[in-house]
Write an enzyme that holds these catalytic residues in place. Structure first.
Site, mmCIF file in Angstrom:
data_model
loop_
_atom_site.group_PDB
_atom_site.id
_atom_site.type_symbol
_atom_site.label_atom_id
_atom_site.label_comp_id
_atom_site.label_asym_id
_atom_site.label_seq_id
_atom_site.Cartn_x
_atom_site.Cartn_y
_atom_site.Cartn_z
ATOM 1 N N ARG A 123 -9.883 -17.271 -17.252
ATOM 2 C CA ARG A 123 -10.228 -16.064 -18.034
ATOM 3 C C ARG A 123 -9.091 -15.047 -18.046
ATOM 4 N NH1 ARG A 123 -16.002 -14.578 -18.872
ATOM 5 N NH2 ARG A 123 -17.058 -16.561 -18.949
ATOM 6 N N ARG A 180 -10.991 -8.900 -20.614
ATOM 7 C CA ARG A 180 -11.246 -7.455 -20.599
ATOM 8 C C ARG A 180 -10.490 -6.647 -19.557
ATOM 9 N NH1 ARG A 180 -17.413 -8.838 -20.489
ATOM 10 N NH2 ARG A 180 -16.377 -10.595 -19.493
ATOM 11 N N ARG A 218 -10.332 -5.774 -28.984
ATOM 12 C CA ARG A 218 -11.770 -6.023 -28.894
ATOM 13 C C ARG A 218 -12.582 -4.813 -29.370
ATOM 14 N NH1 ARG A 218 -16.338 -6.856 -28.806
ATOM 15 N NH2 ARG A 218 -17.657 -7.820 -27.218
ATOM 16 N N ASP A 222 -14.392 -19.983 -26.439
ATOM 17 C CA ASP A 222 -15.527 -19.947 -25.517
ATOM 18 C C ASP A 222 -16.200 -21.300 -25.504
ATOM 19 O OD1 ASP A 222 -17.028 -17.899 -23.827
ATOM 20 O OD2 ASP A 222 -18.638 -18.969 -24.825
ATOM 21 N N TYR A 275 -27.127 -24.195 -20.985
ATOM 22 C CA TYR A 275 -27.202 -23.031 -21.880
ATOM 23 C C TYR A 275 -28.189 -23.276 -23.021
ATOM 24 C CZ TYR A 275 -23.525 -20.355 -19.640
ATOM 25 O OH TYR A 275 -22.817 -19.605 -18.737
HETATM 26 O O1 CP3 Z 1 -9.672 -18.451 -19.598
HETATM 27 C C1 CP3 Z 1 -9.400 -17.837 -20.660
HETATM 28 O O2 CP3 Z 1 -8.728 -16.795 -20.669
HETATM 29 C C2 CP3 Z 1 -9.831 -18.457 -21.985
HETATM 30 C C3 CP3 Z 1 -11.018 -17.881 -22.522
HETATM 31 C C4 CP3 Z 1 -12.407 -18.213 -21.987
HETATM 32 C C5 CP3 Z 1 -13.520 -17.381 -22.258
HETATM 33 N N1 CP3 Z 1 -14.642 -18.017 -21.827
HETATM 34 C C6 CP3 Z 1 -13.443 -16.085 -22.930
HETATM 35 C C7 CP3 Z 1 -14.583 -15.150 -22.843
HETATM 36 C C8 CP3 Z 1 -12.887 -19.326 -21.292
HETATM 37 C C9 CP3 Z 1 -12.114 -20.485 -20.697
HETATM 38 C C10 CP3 Z 1 -14.311 -19.195 -21.223
HETATM 39 C C11 CP3 Z 1 -15.186 -20.225 -20.625
HETATM 40 C C12 CP3 Z 1 -16.599 -19.931 -20.439
HETATM 41 N N2 CP3 Z 1 -17.442 -19.243 -21.289
HETATM 42 C C13 CP3 Z 1 -17.377 -20.402 -19.358
HETATM 43 C C14 CP3 Z 1 -16.898 -21.300 -18.256
HETATM 44 C C15 CP3 Z 1 -16.066 -20.568 -17.263
HETATM 45 C C16 CP3 Z 1 -16.851 -19.736 -16.308
HETATM 46 O O3 CP3 Z 1 -16.611 -18.533 -16.275
HETATM 47 O O4 CP3 Z 1 -17.638 -20.318 -15.545
HETATM 48 C C17 CP3 Z 1 -18.692 -19.941 -19.540
HETATM 49 C C18 CP3 Z 1 -19.865 -20.173 -18.612
HETATM 50 C C19 CP3 Z 1 -18.716 -19.220 -20.763
HETATM 51 C C20 CP3 Z 1 -19.897 -18.589 -21.422
HETATM 52 C C21 CP3 Z 1 -19.751 -17.134 -21.565
HETATM 53 N N3 CP3 Z 1 -18.855 -16.501 -22.420
HETATM 54 C C22 CP3 Z 1 -20.501 -16.140 -20.929
HETATM 55 C C23 CP3 Z 1 -21.580 -16.407 -19.883
HETATM 56 C C24 CP3 Z 1 -20.054 -14.913 -21.404
HETATM 57 C C25 CP3 Z 1 -20.657 -13.561 -21.116
HETATM 58 C C26 CP3 Z 1 -20.295 -13.082 -19.753
HETATM 59 C C27 CP3 Z 1 -19.005 -12.342 -19.814
HETATM 60 O O5 CP3 Z 1 -18.092 -12.685 -19.038
HETATM 61 O O6 CP3 Z 1 -18.941 -11.406 -20.621
HETATM 62 C C28 CP3 Z 1 -18.979 -15.157 -22.303
HETATM 63 C C29 CP3 Z 1 -18.150 -14.158 -23.036
HETATM 64 C C30 CP3 Z 1 -16.654 -14.269 -22.904
HETATM 65 N N4 CP3 Z 1 -15.932 -15.435 -22.916
HETATM 66 C C31 CP3 Z 1 -15.730 -13.178 -22.822
HETATM 67 C C32 CP3 Z 1 -14.451 -13.720 -22.795
HETATM 68 C C33 CP3 Z 1 -13.125 -12.983 -22.764
HETATM 69 C C34 CP3 Z 1 -16.099 -11.713 -22.850
HETATM 70 C C35 CP3 Z 1 -16.312 -11.351 -24.268
HETATM 71 C C36 CP3 Z 1 -16.000 -9.909 -24.556
HETATM 72 O O7 CP3 Z 1 -14.822 -9.581 -24.804
HETATM 73 O O8 CP3 Z 1 -16.958 -9.110 -24.568
#
Ligand code: CP3
Length: 340
Positions: free
Chosen positions: A25, A29, A38, A74, A149
């Site tokens: 990630r 943010r 964003r 994502d 999910y």
């Molecule tokens: O690693 C990176 O920088 C690449 C981007 C990336 C995102 N999500 C961006 C993201 C990757 C590799 C993911 C994977 C992901 N997404 C997983 C597996 C990794 C983990 O953390 O276990 C999962 C379970 C998700 C599903 C997901 N996406 C959730 C549960 C959420 C909401 C929770 C949160 O962190 O806000 C997201 C949103 C998300 N995915 C954001 C980002 C940058 C936040 C979105 C925003 O800007 O508001």
């Protein structure tokens, strides 16, 4: 050695100068430059606009100089391409409709040519900007985690719906896992064709299973995906949060590298995985809130404990937290870059 060569050498457990480093990630943010884009765009719009996805993928590389970039996207993009609507709300993502019957499963389509082009285009843009000196990672969710999910409507936590289905109708769950495995394998093959040097599969929720349920449900579907992607020749990293109890089974998946969260010592993981795979991890993401000297000591401690091993990729044990101070992230990356 440039960063790309170093990263690939570590994936294949070949000798190298120092371990490569990146952060799960890392585009997100905690970066002010991410927040400013964003503020004007929705998260899904960013994922689906190749120029924006490429730009935020590059942001952490420009600021910190990690050895690998991971494409901004994502894991829930795949269920969406299969016909599920997704939205991101305060309490987490929401998926609709929730899959609960055989008829729901039959309605899911396996993505095909023409789908998910935006991620492949973003990969091509980043590949050009990186110029071959920094590694580029593609990724997808593992079938079990995506199924969770889809069955829990977006908030897996205790996995009640997933486990209930596993006990009451295991064939329906396996049917869903099969369809997801075909979709994920297809998508990862496309990402490799678009320029990914390696891919990571996130099985975030599989650590919540008993070892025998892991072997029966999550492992075979992840292994099917890995076998198909390995045929393209690129290394595959398998990440599971809370991996300790299923690590031995997971290390037979065919993955080139096992991601390890921070609840387990890497030396203990080394003992379980042996020469079946390399290791990635595993600083506690909260460690980036520690004083710089503490972060540097921890990097050196982990490195010297693993000195026998060439296949180690430094990373956090899970995604970087949104409130992480920039100094902590910089201290971690710099400390690894100064290792020899
Ligand atoms: O690693 C990176 O920088 C690449 C981007 C990336 C995102 N999500 C961006 C993201 C990757 C590799 C993911 C994977 C992901 N997404 C997983 C597996 C990794 C983990 O953390 O276990 C999962 C379970 C998700 C599903 C997901 N996406 C959730 C549960 C959420 C909401 C929770 C949160 O962190 O806000 C997201 C949103 C998300 N995915 C954001 C980002 C940058 C936040 C979105 C925003 O800007 O508001």
């Amino acid at each position: 050695m440039n960063s790309r060569e170093r990263f690939l050498a570590a994936c294949w457990s070949k000798p190298l100068d120092r371990p490569p480093v990146w952060m799960m990630r890392q585009a997100g943010r905690y970066l002010p430059e991410y927040r400013s884009i964003r503020a004007k765009r929705s998260f899904l719009e960013m994922c689906k606009t190749p120029e924006l996805a490429a730009e935020v993928t590059m942001q952490p590389i420009r600021r910190f100089g990690m050895d690998a970039a991971i494409i901004f996207s994502d894991i829930l993009i795949v269920p969406e391409a299969m016909g599920i609507s997704i939205s991101y709300e305060e309490g987490g993502p929401r998926l609709d409709p929730v899959i609960s019957t055989r008829a729901d499963l039959e309605r899911l389509r396996v993505p095909a040519d023409g789908d998910l082009q935006f991620t492949c285009e973003a990969l091509r843009l980043v590949r050009n900007q990186l110029g071959g000196t920094t590694a580029l990672l593609g990724f997808a969710g593992a079938p079990f985690t995506l199924a969770s999910y889809m069955l829990e409507s977006g908030s897996p936590r205790e996995l009640i719906a997933t486990k209930s289905l596993q006990y009451s109708n295991p064939d329906l769950l396996k049917g869903l896992l099969d369809r997801l495995a075909d979709s994920v394998a297809w998508f990862l093959e496309k990402q490799v064709a678009a320029g990914a040097d390696a891919v990571q599969i996130f099985d975030t929720w599989a650590g919540n299973l008993s070892p025998s349920d892991y072997r029966e449900f999550a492992l075979p579907s992840a292994a099917r995906v890995i076998a198909r992607v390995r045929k393209t020749g690129v290394p595959v990293i398998l990440y599971i949060n809370g991996v300790a109890g299923v690590l031995e089974a997971a290390s037979t998946s065919g993955a080139t590298v096992m991601g390890i969260d921070w609840r387990m010592d890497l030396t203990a993981a080394d003992g379980v995985v042996g020469d079946r795979a390399g290791l990635q991890g595993n600083l506690d993401p909260a460690m980036l809130f520690a004083p710089v000297s503490r972060i540097r000591n921890e990097v050196r401690r982990v490195h010297s404990a693993l000195s026998r091993r060439s296949g180690h990729i430094f990373n956090l044990g899970h995604g970087i937290l949104p409130s992480t101070p920039l100094e902590g992230a910089a201290a971690f990356i710099d400390a690894v870059r100064e290792l020899d």
